[in-house]
Design a protein around this motif. Structure first.
Motif, mmCIF file in Angstrom:
data_model
loop_
_atom_site.group_PDB
_atom_site.id
_atom_site.type_symbol
_atom_site.label_atom_id
_atom_site.label_comp_id
_atom_site.label_asym_id
_atom_site.label_seq_id
_atom_site.Cartn_x
_atom_site.Cartn_y
_atom_site.Cartn_z
ATOM 1 N N ASP A 2 0.853 -1.193 0.000
ATOM 2 C CA ASP A 2 0.000 0.000 0.000
ATOM 3 C C ASP A 2 0.889 1.242 0.000
ATOM 4 O OD1 ASP A 2 -1.978 1.898 0.321
ATOM 5 O OD2 ASP A 2 -2.433 1.351 2.390
ATOM 6 N N LYS A 3 1.462 1.533 -1.150
ATOM 7 C CA LYS A 3 2.449 2.622 -1.268
ATOM 8 C C LYS A 3 1.876 4.000 -0.924
ATOM 9 C CE LYS A 3 5.211 0.229 -4.789
ATOM 10 N NZ LYS A 3 4.975 -1.055 -4.258
ATOM 11 N N ASP A 4 0.574 4.192 -1.129
ATOM 12 C CA ASP A 4 -0.057 5.485 -0.842
ATOM 13 C C ASP A 4 -0.657 5.557 0.558
ATOM 14 O OD1 ASP A 4 0.598 6.364 -3.414
ATOM 15 O OD2 ASP A 4 -1.273 5.569 -4.256
ATOM 16 N N ASN A 5 -0.466 4.502 1.354
ATOM 17 C CA ASN A 5 -0.952 4.463 2.733
ATOM 18 C C ASN A 5 -2.459 4.755 2.830
ATOM 19 O OD1 ASN A 5 -0.566 3.980 5.444
ATOM 20 N ND2 ASN A 5 0.008 6.093 5.904
ATOM 21 N N GLU B 88 -5.003 -4.657 -7.976
ATOM 22 C CA GLU B 88 -3.632 -4.492 -7.499
ATOM 23 C C GLU B 88 -3.171 -5.737 -6.721
ATOM 24 O OE1 GLU B 88 -1.478 -0.908 -4.964
ATOM 25 O OE2 GLU B 88 -3.609 -1.269 -4.674
ATOM 26 N N LEU B 89 -4.031 -6.207 -5.791
ATOM 27 C CA LEU B 89 -3.695 -7.388 -5.007
ATOM 28 C C LEU B 89 -3.566 -8.619 -5.908
ATOM 29 C CD1 LEU B 89 -3.095 -8.477 -2.186
ATOM 30 C CD2 LEU B 89 -5.540 -8.945 -1.941
ATOM 31 N N THR B 90 -4.463 -8.722 -6.869
ATOM 32 C CA THR B 90 -4.410 -9.845 -7.808
ATOM 33 C C THR B 90 -3.074 -9.867 -8.539
ATOM 34 O OG1 THR B 90 -6.806 -9.837 -8.106
ATOM 35 C CG2 THR B 90 -5.501 -10.886 -9.843
ATOM 36 N N LYS B 91 -2.620 -8.699 -8.979
ATOM 37 C CA LYS B 91 -1.328 -8.614 -9.680
ATOM 38 C C LYS B 91 -0.204 -9.135 -8.795
ATOM 39 C CE LYS B 91 1.944 -5.291 -11.433
ATOM 40 N NZ LYS B 91 2.540 -4.225 -10.662
ATOM 41 N N TYR B 92 -0.165 -8.676 -7.548
ATOM 42 C CA TYR B 92 0.901 -9.106 -6.647
ATOM 43 C C TYR B 92 0.844 -10.610 -6.374
ATOM 44 C CZ TYR B 92 1.899 -4.210 -5.447
ATOM 45 O OH TYR B 92 2.238 -2.897 -5.493
ATOM 46 N N LEU B 93 -0.341 -11.128 -6.114
ATOM 47 C CA LEU B 93 -0.465 -12.522 -5.682
ATOM 48 C C LEU B 93 -0.423 -13.538 -6.811
ATOM 49 C CD1 LEU B 93 -3.091 -12.173 -2.809
ATOM 50 C CD2 LEU B 93 -0.597 -12.272 -2.646
ATOM 51 N N THR B 94 -0.564 -13.089 -8.034
ATOM 52 C CA THR B 94 -0.492 -14.037 -9.148
ATOM 53 C C THR B 94 0.816 -13.930 -9.921
ATOM 54 O OG1 THR B 94 -1.651 -12.515 -10.647
ATOM 55 C CG2 THR B 94 -3.004 -14.140 -9.450
ATOM 56 N N GLU C 112 -11.465 -16.955 -4.930
ATOM 57 C CA GLU C 112 -11.966 -17.272 -3.597
ATOM 58 C C GLU C 112 -11.544 -16.211 -2.584
ATOM 59 O OE1 GLU C 112 -10.541 -21.220 -2.726
ATOM 60 O OE2 GLU C 112 -12.063 -22.167 -3.991
ATOM 61 N N MET C 113 -10.293 -15.773 -2.680
ATOM 62 C CA MET C 113 -9.799 -14.771 -1.747
ATOM 63 C C MET C 113 -10.538 -13.448 -1.932
ATOM 64 S SD MET C 113 -6.029 -13.227 -1.214
ATOM 65 C CE MET C 113 -5.494 -13.538 0.439
ATOM 66 N N LEU C 114 -10.693 -13.021 -3.167
ATOM 67 C CA LEU C 114 -11.388 -11.760 -3.418
ATOM 68 C C LEU C 114 -12.849 -11.843 -2.992
ATOM 69 C CD1 LEU C 114 -9.850 -10.731 -6.851
ATOM 70 C CD2 LEU C 114 -9.328 -9.802 -4.576
ATOM 71 N N ASN D 7 -14.768 -2.777 -4.485
ATOM 72 C CA ASN D 7 -13.778 -3.680 -5.071
ATOM 73 C C ASN D 7 -12.376 -3.427 -4.502
ATOM 74 O OD1 ASN D 7 -13.377 -5.943 -6.676
ATOM 75 N ND2 ASN D 7 -12.660 -4.725 -8.405
ATOM 76 N N VAL D 8 -12.327 -3.222 -3.182
ATOM 77 C CA VAL D 8 -11.060 -3.031 -2.489
ATOM 78 C C VAL D 8 -10.994 -3.986 -1.303
ATOM 79 C CG1 VAL D 8 -10.836 -0.606 -3.176
ATOM 80 C CG2 VAL D 8 -11.926 -1.173 -0.990
ATOM 81 N N ILE D 9 -9.790 -4.201 -0.805
ATOM 82 C CA ILE D 9 -9.557 -5.055 0.349
ATOM 83 C C ILE D 9 -9.000 -4.178 1.460
ATOM 84 C CG2 ILE D 9 -8.251 -7.015 1.263
ATOM 85 C CD1 ILE D 9 -8.863 -6.706 -2.444
#
Length: 162
Positions: A104-107, A115-121, A134-136, A145-147
């Motif tokens: 979370d670069k922008d805090n 964004e999370l999908t990109k990192y985790l895949t 499943e996670m989303l 559409n945020v976590i």
């Protein structure tokens, strides 16, 4: 001595209840059997975080003759041993929070699903599409559409009671 034995039996009984409850969520046919592909999710739901190699080895130990299915009779003792020996220890909450904060670069206090999908895949031990979906589904705010990661950290970590 009898008191210690009784205490140990209570601990094992509680562990068995947790394992059965987690297993039953994926026992869709109510026959004490789950698809071996669900084992990693069950293990993680019990607060264990093994590597992919550890998961592969565990499944090989409990799978029914390479059928792709795992029966509770094999899973229960193997998973009990894992939990009692703390074989795949949980990740401390502060480390999980720190990992999310790095992403979370922008805090903002949240990550966008994309964004999370990109990192985790694409990074580390990657999630496949089904795991990501499943996670989303479980963790994202469906309207935005945020976590909100601070709200879900307690779901990603586990109190072992130790």
């Amino acid at each position: 001595m009898a008191e210690n034995k009784q205490s140990a039996e209570v601990v094992v009984s509680d562990v068995h209840k947790k394992i059965r409850a987690a297993f039953e969520v994926f026992d869709y046919e109510l026959n004490n059997t789950v698809d071996a592909r669900e084992i990693s999710t069950i293990i993680c739901s019990l607060g264990c975080f093994p590597s992919q190699a550890d998961i592969h080895d565990f499944i090989a130990e409990v799978e029914e003759d390479q059928t792709g299915y795992v029966h509770l009779d094999k899973f229960l003792p193997a998973m009990t041993k894992v939990l009692l020996e703390n074989k795949f220890p949980p990740i401390p909450e502060d480390r999980v929070l720190q990992a999310f904060e790095v992403l979370d670069k922008d805090n903002k206090g949240y990550l966008e699903a994309e964004e999370l999908t990109k990192y985790l895949t694409q990074e580390g031990e990657v999630f496949n599409q089904k795991e990501m979906d499943e996670m989303l589904f479980a963790f994202s705010d469906p309207e935005k559409n945020v976590i909100h990661y601070k709200d879900l950290i307690c779901q990603l970590t586990f109190d072992t009671g130790q």
